[in-house]
Enzyme design. Structure first.
Site, mmCIF file in Angstrom:
data_model
loop_
_atom_site.group_PDB
_atom_site.id
_atom_site.type_symbol
_atom_site.label_atom_id
_atom_site.label_comp_id
_atom_site.label_asym_id
_atom_site.label_seq_id
_atom_site.Cartn_x
_atom_site.Cartn_y
_atom_site.Cartn_z
ATOM 1 C CG ASP A 1 -1.766 1.197 1.374
ATOM 2 O OD1 ASP A 1 -2.417 1.565 0.382
ATOM 3 O OD2 ASP A 1 -1.778 1.798 2.470
ATOM 4 C CG ASP B 1 -1.800 7.446 0.118
ATOM 5 O OD1 ASP B 1 -0.817 8.126 -0.209
ATOM 6 O OD2 ASP B 1 -2.762 7.215 -0.637
ATOM 7 C CG ASP C 1 -1.976 2.797 6.485
ATOM 8 O OD1 ASP C 1 -2.574 3.769 6.975
ATOM 9 O OD2 ASP C 1 -2.070 2.491 5.292
#
Length: 226
Positions: free
Chosen positions: A7, A9, A187
């Site tokens: 991922d 961001d 995250d």
């Protein structure tokens, strides 16, 4: 060969590039600051809560730049990379990506942020494979294909990330089963479907909700920006 997915961001960078690009539009005077920032923050809160209306957000987020001349919005993106994203790219995140590449892994960034914002970020990380939200464009006019503000195809958001990764692998003549180990760093609780799909999920700089699940399930927890 192993497959490693990242991922973007909050995972490889300690910020949200989509939200930051919207704020950058305010900072350079392309839109009304208070009204735009408030709406941008509302969409970001929806994303964090796992209930983002992606179509509405993409239309909003691209509206401020897509009607401008390509020379203008491309120059603005270059400035955004130089002033905002460059300083947000940490050496330990670069090293993590590079370590997987040097180990011979097939590496891709899989993000729910649109391709316009994320293409130069993936390039800066040295990752040629980017799976991002694709933007619909009209037929070219005088060499320019205008953006419409709509999403093209399946968005790489929540369970859509599984579909997009599968389509990407199929285009290369590969399958999930071809890899001995599949790792995904994320995250966000929005990425739970793909985290559950891979063999080695890594909760990276996790939100409290994802960290709770990761601890319950015994997943690896990595904090790049602690």
């Amino acid at each position: 060969m192993n497959l490693t997915l990242f991922d973007l961001d909050g995972t490889l960078i300690p910020t949200d590039s989509d939200h930051a690009f919207g704020q950058f539009m305010v900072d350079i005077g392309w839109t009304d600051g208070e009204r735009w920032s408030r709406r941008n923050d509302e969409f970001y809160a929806q994303y964090q809560a796992g209930r983002l209306d992606l179509d509405a957000y993409v239309d909003f987020a691209t509206s401020v730049w897509r009607a401008r001349a390509p020379s203008e919005y491309l120059a603005a993106r270059q400035r955004f990379m130089r002033e905002v994203m460059g300083p947000a790219m940490h050496d330990n995140a670069r090293s993590l990506v590079r370590d997987h590449q040097q180990a011979g892994d097939l590496v891709a960034i899989v993000t729910a942020t649109n391709e316009f914002v994320t293409e130069p970020i993936a390039d800066a990380f040295g990752v040629p494979h980017l799976i991002a939200v694709e933007l619909e464009r009209l037929a070219p006019v005088e060499g320019h294909a205008p953006y419409t503000g709509a999403v093209r195809g399946v968005p790489s958001y929540q369970a859509g990330k599984i579909t997009r990764v599968q389509d990407w692998l199929q285009a290369q003549g590969r399958r999930w089963e071809d890899f001995e180990r599949i790792t995904f760093y994320s995250d966000s609780i929005n990425d739970l479907p793909l985290l559950e799909r891979v063999s080695h999920p890594v909760a990276t700089n996790p939100t409290p909700a994802l960290e709770h699940i990761a601890r319950e399930r015994g997943w690896t927890i990595l904090k790049l920006f602690a």
